[in-house]
Scaffold this active site. Structure first.
Site, short mmCIF file in Angstrom:
data_model
loop_
_atom_site.label_atom_id
_atom_site.label_comp_id
_atom_site.label_asym_id
_atom_site.label_seq_id
_atom_site.Cartn_x
_atom_site.Cartn_y
_atom_site.Cartn_z
N TYR A 168 7.89 -1.73 -3.55
CA TYR A 168 6.80 -2.65 -3.88
C TYR A 168 7.31 -3.91 -4.57
O TYR A 168 6.60 -4.91 -4.61
CB TYR A 168 5.77 -1.97 -4.78
CG TYR A 168 5.08 -0.75 -4.20
CD1 TYR A 168 5.26 -0.37 -2.87
CD2 TYR A 168 4.24 0.02 -4.99
CE1 TYR A 168 4.63 0.76 -2.36
CE2 TYR A 168 3.61 1.14 -4.50
CZ TYR A 168 3.82 1.51 -3.19
OH TYR A 168 3.19 2.63 -2.70
N HIS B 213 10.21 8.32 -1.10
CA HIS B 213 9.10 7.54 -0.56
C HIS B 213 8.66 8.00 0.83
O HIS B 213 7.52 7.79 1.23
CB HIS B 213 9.51 6.06 -0.50
CG HIS B 213 8.35 5.12 -0.46
ND1 HIS B 213 8.43 3.82 -0.88
CD2 HIS B 213 7.06 5.28 -0.07
CE1 HIS B 213 7.26 3.23 -0.73
NE2 HIS B 213 6.41 4.10 -0.24
#
Length: 765
Positions: free
Chosen positions: A430, A491
Site C-alpha cells: 500500500y 499478502h
C-alpha cells in the site's frame, strides 16, 4: 412533586400534563398525540392492515380462546377495569416474556411482521390485542417510560373513547394512532352494543440512540443525571419467515450498470486483462450470470402464468455459454453470448417493470447455528473484540487503508482513531505505512491499546527472497513507529512448496524474536491453507480474504463443499473480510443492489452498515475504508442494531445468484434459499379469469367463504392459490395479493371492497 428539585423545571401544571418520557428526553414537545407520518411503523401497519385484520378478527371471534389466552398472562396486582372482564388483552409479546407462542400460533403473520421491526427491539416493547366491551372502563394509569404506543383498530365501535393527557380520542378501523403512553391514560366504552378490538403496540422511544436512524430530525435532549436507557442485552425476537425479494428489480439494475454497457464487445473500454478488476469480459459475464439467475428467480416466483416456457431454455443457453467461456476464453464466443443475453432481457423488460418484489418464504435449516453472538447494545465500536486462538484480542471493527495515500491517509487514520477505532490494517504494497505511523504517533493512544496488522507483499509474491524478510519488517516497523506488530501476514498465496516453507520459517522466526504477536495470511483458499497447515510450526491464526455478499471468502469459487470461512473456523483461524461494500474485482456494487436496499429500507440503516453488520454476524471482522469523517463514523455504527435470521439468509443467498449455473446450485455450501436448483416456471391452471384489480370480496357472512379460506400466511404464488381453489368444489372466486402472497378463497363474491397490496380478484370458469 413540583416542589422537588428534579421536577421543579418542568412545564407541568396539572396531572394531565405529566409524562415520564419527558424525564428521559425533555426537548421532545410533541405532546400526548404524535403525528403518525413521523412513525414508520404506523405507515407499515396501515399498509398491511388487511393482513393483521384477517388474523386478529379470527382470534377475536373465538371468544373462548380469547378469554383463555388473556388469562394466561394477566397481571395479578389488582383489577384494571370495571366491570369484570370488560377490558381484556391477549398479549402477543410481553416486555419480560418475549413473543408468546400460543397467541402467535393464531396470528403468525402479525407476530412475524412486528417481530422483524427494530422499533420493538428494546426491553419495554410489547404487543397485544385488546377487547373493550360496552359499559367497560380501563382505569386511569401511567405507562412506563420511555416508550410510545401505536393503536390500530381492528374493529372500532362508535361508543369507544380514549383519553391521553388532556386529549380525548376516538378510533377509526384501520387508521393508526400514535400516542405518548407515559401521559395519564384511560379507555371507556359508552355504547350499548358492539365490542371494540384494537391492536396496541408498545414501541421503543424514537429518541433512544438505537432508534434515531429510523426517524427524521427530532429534538430529544436528556435530563442531567439521568442516563439514556440501554439495551444491554439485545432482545431475541422471532424471525419473520417471509421477505420481499426484488429479483426483477435486481435483474434490471445489474443489466443497466454503466461498466457492463462498456462490455457490449471486447474493446479498449473492455480489455481482456482482468487482473486489476473493472470492465473486462470475465467480469461482464459474471454480471450477466447474476442477471440470468435473478431472471430465474423472478420467473420461479412469478404471480402470472403467461410467460413462454422457452425463456427458461434460453437462459440456460446463456449460462452454458458463460461457463464455457470462463473455462476456456475465446473471443469468438463472447459476442453471441452477449447478444442472446441482451435479447432475453429486452424481451422480458416490460414484464419485469411490472413486477413487485416476490414474497419468498424462508426455511431455517441452519438458523443461527454456528454464528457467534454479536451485541446490539450501542457499545463503542472499538470495544467489540474477537479472540484469536493464541489468546490475543482483536477489535472486530477496524479501519482499512488500501488506496489511501499521503496526507489524506494520515488525516483519515487519525480521524478513525479519534472516533474510537483501534484496529488498523495496511500492507507493504500500500506504501502508506509512514503516514499511518505518523497518525498513530499524533493520536497519543498508548500502543498497547492498538491492534496493528500489516502484510509482507514482496516475499509472498516471490519478488524478494525469504532472507530479506527481516529487513523488510524492520522498515515497516520503523514506518509505523512501533516495536512490534499484532499480526503479520503473507499478502497472497504466491510462492509455493519449498519457497513457501522458507518464507514461513522466516515468519515464524519473527514471532520467536517478539517482533510479531501472531501470524496470518491473506487471499488464501482452502488448498493453499491445507498446504501451509501441513508444515507450519507456528500456525496462522488470522485469515484476511474477500468477504462480500457475492464472493463470500473467495475471489474465484472453488469446487469445495466447504466454505473458506468454515475451514478457517474449524482450524482455529479468525477471518477478516475486505471489499465488503465495493465492486472490486468485478462489476456489481453491493451498495446499490436492490436486494440489499430492500433490507436497508426495512432496517432504516445505510447499505454500508447493513453489509458490514452481516459480515460481523457471521463472525467475520471488518475493516471498512472511508475517506471522510462522516463515512468513517457511519461505518463504525454497527453495534446498535441486528439483522434477523431471515435477513441474514436473504443476503447469504446473493452468492447463489452470483455463482449458480445452468447445471446447478453454487456455492455448494450455501443453502438454496431462493429455490434456484431446478427452477422452472410455476404450473399454470386453466379456468381462472381476472375479473378486477384492487378489489376484494367482502368477508361476511362466513357463508361466502370457501371451505378452505386461506393458505396460511403469505409468501405464496398465484399458482398456489389457483391450485388450492381448483381442489375445492365450493371455490368459485379467489383474491390474490401480489405484494404479500396472501390468498383468500370464496364461494360467492356478490359485493366487493377496495383493497391494496396488488389485490387481484379472479373468477373460476
Amino acid at each position: 412533586m413540583k416542589r422537588l428539585p428534579h421536577y421543579s423545571q418542568t412545564s407541568w401544571q396539572s396531572p394531565y400534563d405529566m409524562n415520564f418520557n419527558e424525564e428521559w428526553f425533555p426537548s421532545t414537545t410533541t405532546g400526548p398525540v404524535w403525528d403518525k407520518s413521523m412513525v414508520p411503523l404506523a405507515q407499515l401497519v396501515e399498509a398491511n392492515f388487511h393482513v393483521f385484520r384477517t388474523e386478529l378478527e379470527s382470534l377475536s371471534e373465538d371468544q373462548g380462546l380469547f378469554d383463555e389466552l388473556s388469562f394466561e398472562h394477566s397481571r395479578v396486582e389488582g383489577q384494571d377495569s370495571w366491570p369484570e372482564g370488560a377490558w381484556r388483552a391477549v398479549h402477543l409479546r410481553q416486555a419480560t416474556g418475549g413473543w408468546l407462542s400460543r397467541a402467535c400460533d393464531r396470528t403468525p403473520q402479525t407476530c412475524a411482521v412486528l417481530a422483524a421491526r427494530p422499533e420493538l427491539s428494546c426491553s419495554r416493547a410489547g404487543a397485544a390485542l385488546v377487547r373493550l366491551r360496552p359499559g367497560g372502563r380501563l382505569k386511569p394509569h401511567f405507562g412506563p417510560s420511555p416508550h410510545l404506543q401505536l393503536h390500530i383498530p381492528v374493529q372500532a365501535d362508535v361508543g369507544a373513547r380514549m383519553s391521553v393527557g388532556n386529549r380525548t380520542l376516538s378510533w377509526q378501523t384501520g387508521e393508526a394512532l400514535v400516542i405518548d403512553g407515559s401521559f395519564i391514560r384511560q379507555e371507556w366504552h359508552n355504547g350499548v352494543r358492539g365490542e371494540h378490538f384494537v391492536l396496541q403496540v408498545t414501541l421503543c422511544h424514537p429518541c433512544e440512540e438505537a432508534q434515531k436512524p429510523l426517524y427524521g430530525p427530532l429534538a430529544c435532549g436528556s435530563r442531567p443525571g439521568l442516563s439514556s436507557p440501554s439495551a444491554a442485552q439485545p432482545v431475541k425476537y422471532q424471525d419473520a419467515s417471509t421477505l420481499p425479494v426484488p429479483f426483477a428489480q435486481a435483474a434490471l439494475w445489474a443489466s443497466a450498470l454503466p461498466d457492463l454497457a462498456k462490455c457490449s464487445s471486447i474493446s479498449e473500454q473492455c480489455p481482456p486483462d482482468s487482473q486489476h478488476g473493472g470492465p473486462n469480459p470475465l467480469s461482464a459475464l459474471n454480471t450477466w450470470n447474476y442477471v440470468m439467475n435473478n431472471l430465474r428467480g423472478a420467473l420461479r416466483h412469478t404471480q402470472h402464468g403467461n410467460i413462454d416456457p422457452a425463456v427458461m431454455t434460453a437462459i440456460g443457453q446463456v449460462q452454458e455459454g458463460i461457463q464455457s467461456f470462463l473455462a476456456m476464453p475465446t473471443l469468438e464466443q463472447y459476442g453471441p453470448i452477449i447478444a442472446l443475453a441482451t435479447q432475453i432481457l429486452e424481451a422480458l423488460t416490460p414484464w419485469l417493470q411490472q413486477q413487485h418484489p416476490a414474497m419468498v418464504r424462508f426455511s431455517f435449516a441452519s438458523g443461527r447455528s454456528g454464528r457467534p453472538f454479536v451485541p446490539a447494545d450501542s457499545r463503542n465500536p472499538g470495544s467489540l473484540v474477537f479472540r484469536l486462538s493464541n489468546g490475543i484480542e482483536m477489535p472486530a471493527i477496524g479501519f482499512g487503508t488500501w488506496k489511501l495515500e499521503g496526507e489524506a491517509c494520515y488525516r483519515t487514520v487519525l480521524a478513525a482513531l479519534q472516533l474510537g477505532l483501534r484496529h488498523i490494517d495496511t500492507a507493504e504494497a500500500y506504501q502508506n505505512e509512514a503516514e499511518i505511523g505518523r497518525a498513530i504517533h499524533d493520536s497519543r493512544i498508548p500502543r498497547e491499546h492498538l491492534f496493528i496488522a500489516t502484510k509482507a507483499t514482496s516475499v509472498a509474491l516471490g519478488m524478494a527472497e525469504a532472507s530479506y524478510l527481516d529487513a523488510i519488517l524492520a522498515g515497516q516497523l520503523n514506518a509505523l513507529q512501533t516495536e512490534y506488530l499484532d499480526v503479520y501476514m503473507l499478502h497472497a498465496a504466491g510462492v509455493e512448496e519449498e519457497k513457501l516453507q522458507q518464507v514461513w520459517r522466516s515468519m515464524e522466526r519473527l514471532v520467536d524474536l517478539g517482533r510479531v504477536r501472531a501470524l496470518g495470511v491473506s487471499n488464501f483458499g482452502i488448498q493453499e491453507l491445507e498446504s501451509l497447515w501441513s508444515f507450519a510450526r507456528v500456525k496462522p491464526v488470522y485469515l484476511q480474504n474477500i468477504f462480500k455478499v457475492y464472493k463470500q471468502g473467495e475471489q474465484i469459487l472453488s469446487a469445495s463443499t466447504q466454505s473458506v470461512m468454515e475451514w478457517a473456523h474449524n482450524h482455529g483461524m479468525t477471518m477478516v473480510g475486505y471489499s465488503t461494500i465495493n465492486s472490486w474485482p468485478h462489476l456489481l456494487p453491493p451498495l446499490s443492489d436492490p436486494h440489499v436496499l430492500q433490507i436497508v429500507k426495512a432496517k432504516g440503516r445505510s447499505a454500508s452498515q447493513v453489509l458490514h453488520r452481516w459480515a460481523l454476524q457471521h463472525g467475520v471482522a471488518v475493516i471498512p475504508k472511508a475517506s471522510s469523517l462522516e463515512r468513517i463514523r457511519e461505518n463504525s455504527l454497527l453495534l446498535d442494531f441486528e439483522l434477523s435470521d431471515t435477513q441474514m439468509l436473504a443476503l447469504d443467498g446473493l452468492a447463489t445468484l452470483s455463482e449458480s449455473t445452468h447445471e446447478g446450485l453454487l456455492p455448494r455450501w450455501r443453502e438454496d434459499v431462493f429455490g434456484l436448483a431446478g427452477a422452472t416456471l410455476p404450473p399454470r391452471f386453466d379456468g381462472f379469469v381476472e375479473a378486477m384489480r384492487d378489489q376484494q370480496c367482502i368477508l361476511q357472512p362466513d357463508e361466502v367463504k370457501a371451505t378452505r379460506f386461506t393458505l396460511g400466511g403469505g409468501g405464496h404464488g398465484i399458482s398456489d392459490c389457483q391450485a388450492a381453489c381448483h381442489a375445492q368444489a365450493d371455490c368459485g372466486y379467489l383474491v390474490f395479493y401480489e405484494r404479500t402472497g396472501f390468498c383468500h378463497m370464496f364461494r360467492s363474491c356478490q359485493q366487493q371492497l377496495p383493497a391494496g397490496d396488488g389485490a387481484v380478484l379472479m373468477t373460476r370458469q
